[in-house]
Design an enzyme around this catalytic site. Structure first.
Site, PDB file in Angstrom:
ATOM      1  CG  ASP A 180      -2.058   0.977   1.108  1.00  0.00           C
ATOM      2  OD1 ASP A 180      -2.398   1.367  -0.032  1.00  0.00           O
ATOM      3  OD2 ASP A 180      -2.611   1.396   2.154  1.00  0.00           O
TER       4      ASP A 180
ATOM      5  N   GLY B  51      -0.175   5.496  -4.355  1.00  0.00           N
ATOM      6  CA  GLY B  51      -0.803   6.781  -4.711  1.00  0.00           C
ATOM      7  C   GLY B  51      -0.191   7.925  -3.933  1.00  0.00           C
TER       8      GLY B  51
ATOM      9  CG  ASN C 188      -8.065  -1.968  -4.877  1.00  0.00           C
ATOM     10  OD1 ASN C 188      -7.139  -2.756  -4.684  1.00  0.00           O
ATOM     11  ND2 ASN C 188      -8.300  -0.951  -4.045  1.00  0.00           N
ATOM     12  CD1 TRP C 189     -13.239  -5.643  -8.694  1.00  0.00           C
ATOM     13  CD2 TRP C 189     -12.553  -4.793 -10.646  1.00  0.00           C
ATOM     14  NE1 TRP C 189     -12.589  -6.645  -9.381  1.00  0.00           N
ATOM     15  CE2 TRP C 189     -12.158  -6.156 -10.590  1.00  0.00           C
ATOM     16  CE3 TRP C 189     -12.237  -4.052 -11.784  1.00  0.00           C
ATOM     17  CZ2 TRP C 189     -11.457  -6.780 -11.627  1.00  0.00           C
ATOM     18  CZ3 TRP C 189     -11.536  -4.672 -12.819  1.00  0.00           C
ATOM     19  CH2 TRP C 189     -11.156  -6.021 -12.727  1.00  0.00           C
TER      20      TRP C 189
ATOM     21  NE  ARG D   9      -7.836   2.139  -5.254  1.00  0.00           N
ATOM     22  CZ  ARG D   9      -6.614   2.178  -4.774  1.00  0.00           C
ATOM     23  NH1 ARG D   9      -5.602   2.447  -5.572  1.00  0.00           N
ATOM     24  NH2 ARG D   9      -6.398   1.955  -3.499  1.00  0.00           N
TER      25      ARG D   9
ATOM     26  CG  LEU E 299      -5.899  -7.294   8.817  1.00  0.00           C
ATOM     27  CD1 LEU E 299      -6.383  -8.579   9.463  1.00  0.00           C
ATOM     28  CD2 LEU E 299      -4.433  -7.436   8.429  1.00  0.00           C
TER      29      LEU E 299
HETATM   30  C1  IPE Z   1      -5.427  -2.662  -0.027  1.00  0.00           C
HETATM   31  O1  IPE Z   1      -5.102  -1.336  -0.211  1.00  0.00           O
HETATM   32  C2  IPE Z   1      -5.467  -3.363  -1.345  1.00  0.00           C
HETATM   33  C3  IPE Z   1      -4.164  -3.519  -2.016  1.00  0.00           C
HETATM   34  C4  IPE Z   1      -3.005  -3.155  -1.558  1.00  0.00           C
HETATM   35  C5  IPE Z   1      -4.220  -4.175  -3.305  1.00  0.00           C
HETATM   36  P1  IPE Z   1      -6.241  -0.204  -0.318  1.00  0.00           P
HETATM   37  O2  IPE Z   1      -5.521   1.081  -0.511  1.00  0.00           O
HETATM   38  O3  IPE Z   1      -7.243  -0.572  -1.326  1.00  0.00           O
HETATM   39  O4  IPE Z   1      -6.905  -0.268   1.124  1.00  0.00           O
HETATM   40  P2  IPE Z   1      -7.810   0.786   1.899  1.00  0.00           P
HETATM   41  O5  IPE Z   1      -8.906   1.186   0.972  1.00  0.00           O
HETATM   42  O6  IPE Z   1      -6.937   1.946   2.250  1.00  0.00           O
HETATM   43  O7  IPE Z   1      -8.274   0.066   3.115  1.00  0.00           O
HETATM   44  C1  IPE Z   2      -1.719   0.216  -3.317  1.00  0.00           C
HETATM   45  O1  IPE Z   2      -1.484   1.570  -3.334  1.00  0.00           O
HETATM   46  C2  IPE Z   2      -1.985  -0.347  -4.681  1.00  0.00           C
HETATM   47  C3  IPE Z   2      -3.370  -0.752  -4.914  1.00  0.00           C
HETATM   48  C4  IPE Z   2      -4.331  -0.699  -4.035  1.00  0.00           C
HETATM   49  C5  IPE Z   2      -3.709  -1.253  -6.223  1.00  0.00           C
HETATM   50  P1  IPE Z   2      -2.672   2.636  -3.333  1.00  0.00           P
HETATM   51  O2  IPE Z   2      -3.048   2.915  -4.740  1.00  0.00           O
HETATM   52  O3  IPE Z   2      -3.769   2.193  -2.450  1.00  0.00           O
HETATM   53  O4  IPE Z   2      -1.934   3.887  -2.709  1.00  0.00           O
HETATM   54  P2  IPE Z   2      -2.533   4.922  -1.657  1.00  0.00           P
HETATM   55  O5  IPE Z   2      -3.029   4.132  -0.485  1.00  0.00           O
HETATM   56  O6  IPE Z   2      -3.632   5.664  -2.348  1.00  0.00           O
HETATM   57  O7  IPE Z   2      -1.371   5.782  -1.298  1.00  0.00           O
HETATM   58 MG    MG Z   3      -4.125   2.423  -0.462  1.00  0.00          MG
END
Ligand code: IPE
Ligand code: IPE
Ligand code: MG
Length: 245
Positions: A21, A24, A69-70, A72, A194
């Site tokens: 994580d 972004g 994540n779908w 997004r 988690l």
């Molecule tokens: C968890 O990260 C999923 C992955 C790392 C693939 P997210 O960024 O989606 O989790 P939340 O939304 O902050 O809980």
């Molecule tokens: C984890 O990084 C990658 C995926 C969930 C696909 P994020 O994209 O969630 O990054 P942040 O949490 O927005 O920084």
């Molecule tokens: Mg994240």
């Protein structure tokens, strides 16, 4: 600090699960679009995969894309699928004798991604080194719901009796049924949750949270997590005396 070879000094967790994580936020801090964070995350992934294999980890389960994540923005989802298609190198897998597995709702992935992953699973199937497990379109609630459905179906068909349902039955119907539960779970990116990942399987997993964003998570950070794990005492409900006997 001199480099210590953790793999020869202490026991290595057989199964490490990672919530990668912070891509972004890494991008934002560097004044770049989020997708650049994901690209940089792939670089971190290469390093950690090779290091985990070298150290003797048997299973590395990577939270790559969750069911949630779908939700997004469409452009980000497309960029992630594109990255999936182009960034898993067959050479890297073969060179390190690695096997690839996928857990999650594969049918939801674009056909091209499904086909590319299937090809990699087939060509690495006979490899005997570390198994990389990508959790893709995965969530624990999806997985547990599927398991309940399958078990109920077997009861309805008379294949299974209700009295015979045990925790082993549930585990056998999860997509992770081919590997042991994680010994260590690492979450990068400062959040302490988690996020629907391996909830059943992590019942007794050691949890390690760090602030580092995934693209900056390199060997040193990974070693720190392993060292931290090696200092823990896993009691599984027993007393300290019992586990040390
Ligand atoms: C968890 O990260 C999923 C992955 C790392 C693939 P997210 O960024 O989606 O989790 P939340 O939304 O902050 O809980
Ligand atoms: C984890 O990084 C990658 C995926 C969930 C696909 P994020 O994209 O969630 O990054 P942040 O949490 O927005 O920084
Ligand atoms: Mg994240």
């Amino acid at each position: 600090m001199p480099h210590t070879d953790l793999s020869v000094s202490k026991h290595i967790p057989a199964h490490v699960a990672i919530i990668m994580d912070g891509n972004g936020r890494w991008a934002k801090e560097h004044g770049k679009p989020r997708t650049e964070g994901h690209k940089e995350g792939v670089e971190a992934l290469r390093v950690i995969v090779e290091e985990a294999a070298r150290m003797g980890v048997k299973y590395l389960t990577l939270y790559t894309f969750s069911t949630e994540n779908w939700k997004r923005p469409h452009e980000e989802v497309s960029a992630l699928m594109e990255l999936l298609l182009n960034s898993i190198e067959e050479d890297l897998l073969q060179k390190n004798n690695l096997k690839l597995q996928i857990i999650g709702e594969k049918a939801k992935l674009p056909t091209a991604v499904q086909q590319a992953l299937q090809h990699l699973m087939d060509t690495t199937n006979a490899n005997t080194g570390m198994c990389i497990v990508l959790a893709l379109s995965y969530s624990s609630r999806w997985e547990l719901t599927e398991a309940v459905r399958q078990i109920a179906q077997q009861v309805q068909e008379g294949i299974l009796s209700v009295d015979d349902i045990s925790s082993a039955t549930v585990a056998a119907h999860l997509s992770t049924n081919f590997m042991p539960d994680p010994d260590l779970l690492i979450r990068t990116g400062a959040e302490k949750r988690l996020s629907n990942y391996l909830l059943w399987q992590c019942a007794y997993t050691e949890l390690y949270f760090c602030d580092t964003y995934w693209p900056d998570f390199r060997k040193d950070e990974f070693h720190r997590a392993i060292e931290d794990y090696q200092r823990r005492e896993r009691r599984f409900g027993k007393t300290s005396e019992q586990v040390n006997d």
